[in-house]
Write a protein that holds these residues in place. Structure first.
Motif, PDB file in Angstrom:
ATOM      1  N   ASP A 415      60.786   0.129 -10.513  1.00 46.44           N
ATOM      2  CA  ASP A 415      62.327   0.818  -9.549  1.00 46.44           C
ATOM      3  C   ASP A 415      63.257   0.356  -8.988  1.00 46.44           C
ATOM      4  OD1 ASP A 415      60.480   1.947  -8.600  1.00 46.44           O
ATOM      5  OD2 ASP A 415      61.359   3.387  -8.182  1.00 46.44           O
ATOM      6  N   THR A 416      62.520   0.117  -7.757  1.00 49.89           N
ATOM      7  CA  THR A 416      62.915  -0.833  -6.400  1.00 49.89           C
ATOM      8  C   THR A 416      64.191  -2.387  -6.539  1.00 49.89           C
ATOM      9  OG1 THR A 416      61.548   0.640  -6.011  1.00 49.89           O
ATOM     10  CG2 THR A 416      62.449  -1.858  -4.073  1.00 49.89           C
ATOM     11  N   VAL A 417      63.378  -2.744  -7.553  1.00 46.98           N
ATOM     12  CA  VAL A 417      63.623  -4.176  -8.211  1.00 46.98           C
ATOM     13  C   VAL A 417      64.986  -4.141  -8.353  1.00 46.98           C
ATOM     14  CG1 VAL A 417      63.861  -6.667  -8.803  1.00 46.98           C
ATOM     15  CG2 VAL A 417      61.976  -5.621  -7.338  1.00 46.98           C
ATOM     16  N   ALA A 418      65.239  -2.784  -9.753  1.00 49.56           N
ATOM     17  CA  ALA A 418      66.400  -2.434 -10.277  1.00 49.56           C
ATOM     18  C   ALA A 418      67.781  -2.184  -9.295  1.00 49.56           C
ATOM     19  CB  ALA A 418      65.594  -1.084 -11.371  1.00 49.56           C
ATOM     20  N   ARG A 419      67.429  -1.203  -8.631  1.00 47.46           N
ATOM     21  CA  ARG A 419      68.026  -0.301  -7.505  1.00 47.46           C
ATOM     22  C   ARG A 419      68.791  -2.131  -6.957  1.00 47.46           C
ATOM     23  NH1 ARG A 419      68.282  -0.275  -2.721  1.00 47.46           N
ATOM     24  NH2 ARG A 419      65.776   0.534  -1.962  1.00 47.46           N
ATOM     25  N   GLU A 420      67.894  -2.709  -6.331  1.00 47.85           N
ATOM     26  CA  GLU A 420      68.264  -3.611  -5.116  1.00 47.85           C
ATOM     27  C   GLU A 420      69.484  -3.909  -6.293  1.00 47.85           C
ATOM     28  OE1 GLU A 420      64.483  -4.114  -2.917  1.00 47.85           O
ATOM     29  OE2 GLU A 420      64.953  -5.584  -4.117  1.00 47.85           O
ATOM     30  N   ILE A 421      68.507  -4.883  -7.241  1.00 51.12           N
ATOM     31  CA  ILE A 421      69.879  -5.615  -8.184  1.00 51.12           C
ATOM     32  C   ILE A 421      71.030  -5.233  -8.662  1.00 51.12           C
ATOM     33  CG2 ILE A 421      69.693  -6.684 -10.295  1.00 51.12           C
ATOM     34  CD1 ILE A 421      66.834  -7.627 -10.712  1.00 51.12           C
ATOM     35  N   VAL A 422      70.352  -4.085  -8.980  1.00 47.91           N
ATOM     36  CA  VAL A 422      72.234  -3.170  -9.462  1.00 47.91           C
ATOM     37  C   VAL A 422      72.989  -2.939  -8.122  1.00 47.91           C
ATOM     38  CG1 VAL A 422      72.666  -0.830  -9.471  1.00 47.91           C
ATOM     39  CG2 VAL A 422      71.093  -1.615 -11.182  1.00 47.91           C
ATOM     40  N   ASP A 423      72.183  -3.249  -7.298  1.00 45.27           N
ATOM     41  CA  ASP A 423      73.247  -3.031  -6.064  1.00 45.27           C
ATOM     42  C   ASP A 423      73.890  -4.049  -5.517  1.00 45.27           C
ATOM     43  OD1 ASP A 423      73.399   0.248  -5.252  1.00 45.27           O
ATOM     44  OD2 ASP A 423      71.213  -0.711  -4.010  1.00 45.27           O
ATOM     45  N   MET A 426      76.530  -4.794  -8.192  1.00 42.20           N
ATOM     46  CA  MET A 426      77.639  -4.314  -8.727  1.00 42.20           C
ATOM     47  C   MET A 426      78.802  -4.494  -7.787  1.00 42.20           C
ATOM     48  SD  MET A 426      77.950  -1.150  -9.907  1.00 42.20           S
ATOM     49  CE  MET A 426      76.524  -0.202 -10.712  1.00 42.20           C
ATOM     50  N   GLU A 427      78.008  -4.898  -6.766  1.00 35.25           N
ATOM     51  CA  GLU A 427      78.635  -5.475  -5.234  1.00 35.25           C
ATOM     52  C   GLU A 427      80.228  -6.717  -5.771  1.00 35.25           C
ATOM     53  OE1 GLU A 427      79.615  -3.559  -2.973  1.00 35.25           O
ATOM     54  OE2 GLU A 427      80.724  -4.982  -1.880  1.00 35.25           O
ATOM     55  N   ALA A 428      79.070  -7.147  -6.084  1.00 32.07           N
ATOM     56  CA  ALA A 428      79.716  -8.906  -6.690  1.00 32.07           C
ATOM     57  C   ALA A 428      80.472  -9.016  -7.992  1.00 32.07           C
ATOM     58  CB  ALA A 428      77.812  -9.653  -7.520  1.00 32.07           C
ATOM     59  N   HIS A 429      80.485  -7.263  -8.641  1.00 31.18           N
ATOM     60  CA  HIS A 429      81.108  -7.670 -10.350  1.00 31.18           C
ATOM     61  C   HIS A 429      82.223  -6.425  -9.437  1.00 31.18           C
ATOM     62  CE1 HIS A 429      78.791 -10.443 -12.502  1.00 31.18           C
ATOM     63  NE2 HIS A 429      77.892  -9.976 -12.576  1.00 31.18           N
ATOM     64  N   LYS A 430      82.509  -6.115  -7.957  1.00 30.76           N
ATOM     65  CA  LYS A 430      83.387  -5.130  -8.363  1.00 30.76           C
ATOM     66  C   LYS A 430      84.850  -4.657  -8.296  1.00 30.76           C
ATOM     67  CE  LYS A 430      84.136  -2.559  -3.933  1.00 30.76           C
ATOM     68  NZ  LYS A 430      84.087  -2.804  -2.467  1.00 30.76           N
ATOM     69  N   GLU A 431      85.338  -5.396  -8.821  1.00 37.34           N
ATOM     70  CA  GLU A 431      86.585  -5.813  -9.677  1.00 37.34           C
ATOM     71  C   GLU A 431      86.076  -5.460 -11.334  1.00 37.34           C
ATOM     72  OE1 GLU A 431      88.480  -9.877 -10.158  1.00 37.34           O
ATOM     73  OE2 GLU A 431      87.064 -10.971  -9.109  1.00 37.34           O
ATOM     74  N   HIS A 432      85.644  -5.799 -11.849  1.00 39.56           N
ATOM     75  CA  HIS A 432      85.969  -5.371 -13.185  1.00 39.56           C
ATOM     76  C   HIS A 432      84.492  -4.060 -13.047  1.00 39.56           C
ATOM     77  CE1 HIS A 432      87.272  -9.491 -14.283  1.00 39.56           C
ATOM     78  NE2 HIS A 432      86.396  -9.958 -12.536  1.00 39.56           N
ATOM     79  N   LEU A 433      84.200  -3.535 -12.370  1.00 37.05           N
ATOM     80  CA  LEU A 433      83.504  -2.486 -11.989  1.00 37.05           C
ATOM     81  C   LEU A 433      84.752  -0.838 -12.241  1.00 37.05           C
ATOM     82  CD1 LEU A 433      80.068  -3.847 -11.342  1.00 37.05           C
ATOM     83  CD2 LEU A 433      81.305  -3.211 -13.888  1.00 37.05           C
ATOM     84  N   PRO A 434      86.038  -0.904 -12.379  1.00 35.84           N
ATOM     85  CA  PRO A 434      86.551   0.172 -11.359  1.00 35.84           C
ATOM     86  C   PRO A 434      86.398   1.673 -11.132  1.00 35.84           C
ATOM     87  CG  PRO A 434      87.348  -0.167 -13.931  1.00 35.84           C
ATOM     88  CD  PRO A 434      86.761  -1.416 -13.102  1.00 35.84           C
ATOM     89  N   LEU A 435      84.797   1.777 -13.035  1.00 31.66           N
ATOM     90  CA  LEU A 435      85.212   3.002 -12.934  1.00 31.66           C
ATOM     91  C   LEU A 435      83.546   3.403 -12.157  1.00 31.66           C
ATOM     92  CD1 LEU A 435      84.508   4.051 -16.454  1.00 31.66           C
ATOM     93  CD2 LEU A 435      86.274   5.364 -15.350  1.00 31.66           C
ATOM     94  N   PHE A 436      83.164   2.441 -11.197  1.00 30.91           N
ATOM     95  CA  PHE A 436      81.893   2.360 -10.497  1.00 30.91           C
ATOM     96  C   PHE A 436      82.465   2.617  -8.882  1.00 30.91           C
ATOM     97  CE2 PHE A 436      79.664   0.970 -13.931  1.00 30.91           C
ATOM     98  CZ  PHE A 436      78.824   1.924 -14.142  1.00 30.91           C
ATOM     99  N   PHE A 437      84.104   2.659  -8.536  1.00 27.95           N
ATOM    100  CA  PHE A 437      84.729   2.008  -7.436  1.00 27.95           C
ATOM    101  C   PHE A 437      85.818   2.971  -7.400  1.00 27.95           C
ATOM    102  CE2 PHE A 437      81.885  -1.455  -7.759  1.00 27.95           C
ATOM    103  CZ  PHE A 437      80.962  -1.502  -7.081  1.00 27.95           C
TER     104      PHE A 437
END
Ligand SMILES: [Mn+2]
Ligand SMILES: [Mn+2]
Ligand SMILES: [Mn+2]
Ligand SMILES: [Mn+2]
Lengths: 438, 438, 438, 438
Positions: A415-423, A426-437
């Motif tokens: 779960d921790t690795v999952a959270r770290e990768i998601v974090d 998310m940042e790396a794909h920020k511009e394509h994830l408007p619903l999350f930002f």
């Protein structure tokens, strides 16, 4: 419709388009297309023009009265379309490269449709497909949506759950590849082989295999587990399976099963390749550049043979075969992604599954298989859970659900690795994830 | 039955026996036992005598008219028994040590009920339990079989599928431990907490949690994901969960979930511990020696407090509570392993599940929960597939099925590693796997 | 809630109210009611006052601090209520008399909850219950709705499907009556008998029967099919079953099964009674008049014994027992109408069923029974189909659905007769069917 | 098989045989039959010879190299057969006449596949079909059993449950008749109409109807409920349906639905016909005599047109079409009776259903329909319960089960009438019910 069909291809600037055009040309007799609309976004304009001009030359050479329209106006393309095909890539190959590279830092497999790569491709793609579906509802409510965009299973699930579009089919070339492989193994023509497919996209099994209608599963399993035959089998699957495993499984696997039944080996292989020649996206980026150089040649009026290396063989064939069968109510059997409807007992009746279907003008009708073998139900259910939670995260922008989806994915170590990768992703794909930002 | 009950305890020489005896003494009013038969095999004779004499002293001290019989004759013990409890260990702790040590060589987690350890404990245990069931059918067909022997879920599945015994319950102390943990978290008495449990043995979830009958799940989830609270939570679970994961999961986990949602961390922790202080079996071996030294003391007539360190807290309490509720038709609710019967929709109706049941004289009646949360269905199904294929391998001696079972287990990195571990462990446990070496 | 409970009884002017009040008085220790609001409509004002004054005298005599409020203001009654009970009758007994009389003209059985009577009582009642549920959502969203209004199964189905209220239980005295009958048959105290009930309201079966927790089903079936015993059995069921039928059915029936397994006889019996002494509604109308005369007596401060003849014995007991178990989280087992949740495999998971449940503060939790016996699945499914289509017709005012519902009802001889009865009854009940006459 | 197929037709002396032979002749190109074995019992010897000689003349006239064998030796006929067709009638038409006449005395509809007639035809037929299956297992284990013998649904159920034969298909001409009717209604060629069939034998519904692949259900429902169109519709169905019923049902019915949705009318119609011109069996007896007189004519070498009046139109076509599709792995879609396999959610997965299937060399593969409309699930489930209990009674000779089966049949007015009819019919059919008179 009396005057012929209108096809709208979203992501029309893709390097695959010549494949598709070739398929349409080959089946023109059965599938009388009047208008082919290739639509793309501003960022893909140049490619659209290159590949669009090639498409026009191909059609001209074939002497067919198909009008090719190149446009950035999705509404115009969709208006009154009969079939909408989707083959777009939100964030282009550059985003895919991130899907592959970032997880490797965490010692997790990065791949387009599996693990963190699959999750994030879904998170980027699903809001766009929902948007397209809203347009379809308004502009061409009778159209069939044929989706090739990966992760095709998750995308089909999202369309079924989060839009009003019922006429959707997800398509993949994996099943046709397995049929080809078995035909080669038995040294017979492809069309003599039939396989009962069931499972999920990139997680599909062959439950029985027939030669001229007669089950040859035992023979095939014997060949696949024959030590003498190993080198051939490795060529199909990449790594080669343990005979005891395959004998007891008593079903045909697909290449993507390597990610799950050989997760450690696949991770190492992928890391090594990424180091030595770049990730798949990086390799493809280079290939695509070369392809588009070829496409520019005003004398080229055929699909160039180099496209084969790009991967996705038979995709075009599968797609045009599917569209043709829908259009002509052919009622042949093809494996596609569609609503389960009880065909596989242990999966939700309202979820997308990949299964052998009768293809009718009213869409694919799945053939009931009872249930999957006990041994595979768990993994299949797990991927379905991953797809559903991912699709929910994508449709709602729920960060916690994204972490949950990745945690329950079998390729994630914790779960921790999952959270770290998601974090990080998310940042790396920020511009394509408007619903999350928001 | 008018003169009191007969209990037969198979594996009666176990160090746990004083726990059980203490439980019988405490509940004698409700559960009027006349005869307690402790039965063991030749190899366990010495321990049986030590622990049996302690049992006699405990009962004498309590002033109860329970006859304690020590025997190596299983048939005599079973004859007309009302309840049969099983707590044996085929191959003793020495076999468990192998279950733990060998997988570590392959970088795979070795543990009593999970991964290769769970598989091989099942392979050794299931043929014996089938044999016991055949005896029960003949000698005490109305008896209830209360199984504590691990892997309890797989063993219950095997009894349901491969014997004619219907009156079987599998028992585990994990759910009661979760209740205790939540009571402590909320700082309330244990008996004010109720939890809706559902899943499988060692793979059970708390779907809702009530304080005095009112759901406090939201509050509990908040506490469990509160960064201020982390140290407490870690004490329950060992490692501590990611708040986002738990919030989205929206269910209570059990400690064994660490093996699946933190597989990498657990593997490393286990390897480190094995190196520094030995595997769990090796630690327990030492503990047991000390315990039996204590048990020998003719002045000892109570369960010695040192037994607590042995683990398995509340087991006795859970077991005697279950037996009492069956005997008295108490109709209280306890989480046990029993036939699903449709209570959990996505699991087979005829499979064993661990679920909150009404405990009646006619056995446990599972309370229908509809279905598990989407996010957990996959993993639960996967463990059920593992249990079923393992049970089939154990009952039939099918080597290929053993390889398949281990390959589909989520803790196994590949089919090849699965095959290698199976090969080495088959050889190591050869004497206890007669069906595989015929 | 610390100061005691508020109960709102809709249809408080019913002749049953003294039963309910008696129940509340008996269980006051466990169920500390502070306010009892009896609410009725303008047309029921006089009865409300008569019965309300009696209720006040009863409570005063018992010396309990329960405030009784009589009101026509439903909103005031519902505001912050803890439990809402519904026992109203849209169109009063006069409408019921039509439900009974009109079908007889077509040679179809007229009865309050079966056939055309059940359909039209549902059509009149369901829009009102939906309205009440909307009020509950607004005024007392945490309240439990305990519905006694018939057809209780159809009404519960409608609440589950057409409102946002989840905290609803439908209640019937048929199961308790069966238990009483079996206790009498075996000549033992009622509380030593337990029955596993499953099915639908007025279509419930006893799947097993226990005396002190031990199954005595075989013995009971033998007694029920013993020719020597016939007269007794006839007293329970009215007509007496064929021994071969009951032996092969191997389950306990309920009195309403006579309408389906003896449809011809029941039709004739009902016609004869209607001719000789009036339909049931006509008989009850007279009884009620006498009851209300008694209720007026200012010296009466107990439930008058004459109420027993009114029918509905044990209703109050069942209702107060249920409310008490919810309030105290008693976790005893009672048969009620609630969401199936997979407990009966062949019925929809989201439909109302009548089944033995654990009664908790969180509501009834159905005990999974696997599936109904093959022989009864069809009839039960048919009544469920009838209930669902009827509820849909009621909630939407769809005339075609009303005709369909009656056509598929087993008591209807043809689609044409169904249509004719619907037409005549629609007209007769016009004022209470506003959705059908917009 | 390289030299052509062997067909064994049990009940070869039937008057239908020329139909079948005509079908084989028409499709000889696709279905190269080498040997046709017509087998019958001693009592049918004369008819067998008459019809067998006609078959020989028909084949000779067609100039085909099919050998026709006439035999009373079932074993010789079955030995190495590729297809076994069954069209026998235990007790001949004389028994059917009793099936029809006796129930009428009790005011219950007597009909070959419904109510008491269906039950007793099943009781006589099922032990014989089990016997045939045992022979097939021994003599031609790879053969397909194509059963036309009524009640075809119950017989298929019995084969699936009480024999080891998996390769069985039950066949009926009702669906093809519905297609013909719809084609006529729309005034289009039959082959342009496709219908999604689902349900049970003689209880099948058309869930959607397509013209050239496009759903025209709304149009068809409109036509079927158009008062202007009534006379036509009556011709299809016999009596004509209430428009409101059909609109709300929103599915196509089959003619046998008249027995259930118009039970009263059908009973009266049947009684009237029985009085005026004899029961159907009595009429057919006469027709058959005339037919056999025709068949004797040595100059006759075609199927005489008078056979059409016998009923069973399209049977031959349906049968030979099915056999051809199996033999050639044609993968076209045909409605047949086969194992449900989850295709219809509310029916048992292991029960026989009548449903549109893909016909492959590996047998029929049902197309998943999700579930039946709510309104029809009950009746369908009820008939399935009747079929299952009847099949169980037939296979075991259990009298109580026979009474139960008839009691739960919707055409039976009470358990007592059921028992009386069973008693009288048992006696009447005694010689053909050996299991009940041991
Ligand atoms: Mn793909
Ligand atoms: Mn445990
Ligand atoms: Mn009732
Ligand atoms: Mn038929």
């Amino acid at each position: 419709m009396s005057k012929g069909l209108k096809i709208a291809t979203i992501g029309g600037g893709s390097s695959y388009t010549p494949e598709l055009v070739e398929g349409f040309i080959k089946r023109y007799e059965e599938l009388p297309i009047r208008e082919l609309w290739l639509v793309d976004i501003e960022a893909g304009k140049e490619k659209l023009e290159i590949v669009g001009e090639l498409a026009k030359r191909m059609i001209k050479k074939a002497g067919l009265p198909i009008e090719v329209h190149l446009t950035l106006d999705r509404e115009a393309a969709l208006k009154d379309a009969d079939f909408v095909t989707t083959q777009f890539r939100v964030g282009l190959l550059e985003a895919r490269a991130k899907d592959e590279r970032i997880p490797l830092k965490y010692n997790v497999l990065g791949q387009e449709t599996n693990g963190p790569g699959g999750l994030f491709k879904g998170l980027r793609t699903i809001p766009v497909i929902i948007d397209i579906c809203n347009d379809i509802e308004r502009l061409c409510p009778d159209a069939w949506l044929i989706n090739f965009t990966n992760p095709a299973g998750m995308v089909t699930e999202a369309v079924l759950r989060y839009t009003n579009i019922k006429k959707v089919v997800g398509l993949c070339n994996v099943p046709i590849g397995i049929e080809m492989g078995i035909a080669k193994l038995l040294d017979v023509d492809h069309d003599r082989i039939k396989i009962d497919f069931a499972g999920l996209n990139h997680m599909v099994y062959g439950l029985d295999v027939y030669l001229d209608g007669v089950s040859v599963k035992d023979k095939v399993i014997n060949l696949l587990t024959d030590p003498e035959n190993t080198s051939f089998v490795k060529n199909i699957d990449g790594l080669g399976w343990e005979p005891a495993f395959i004998r007891a499984l008593n079903a045909l696997t697909c290449p993507y099963h390597n990610y799950y039944y050989k997760s450690q080996d696949m991770l190492e292989k992928t890391k090594k390749e990424a180091e030595e020649k770049g990730t798949r996206a990086e390799v493809v980026l280079k290939l695509e550049k070369e392809l588009f150089e070829l496409y520019k040649d005003p004398n080229l009026a055929i699909k160039p043979p180099q496209l084969e290396e790009r991967g996705g063989a038979y995709y075009s064939d599968a797609a045009v075969r599917l569209i043709t069968s829908i259009y002509t109510d052919k009622r042949d059997i093809q494996p596609v992604n569609t609503k389960n409807n009880g065909a596989i007992a242990s999966l939700p009746s309202d979820s997308a599954v990949e299964i052998s279907c009768v293809i009718t003008k009213d869409g694919p009708k799945p053939i009931a298989i009872g249930d999957l073998p006990v041994a595979v139900r768990g993994l299949v259910q797990q991927i379905k859970s991953f797809e559903r939670i991912s699709a929910e995260a994508a449709a709602t922008g729920d960060y916690d659900k994204a972490v949950l989806a990745l945690t329950i994915n079998p390729l994630t170590p914790s779960d921790t690795v999952a959270r770290e990768i998601v974090d990080e992703m998310m940042e790396a794909h920020k511009e394509h994830l408007p619903l999350f930002f928001q």
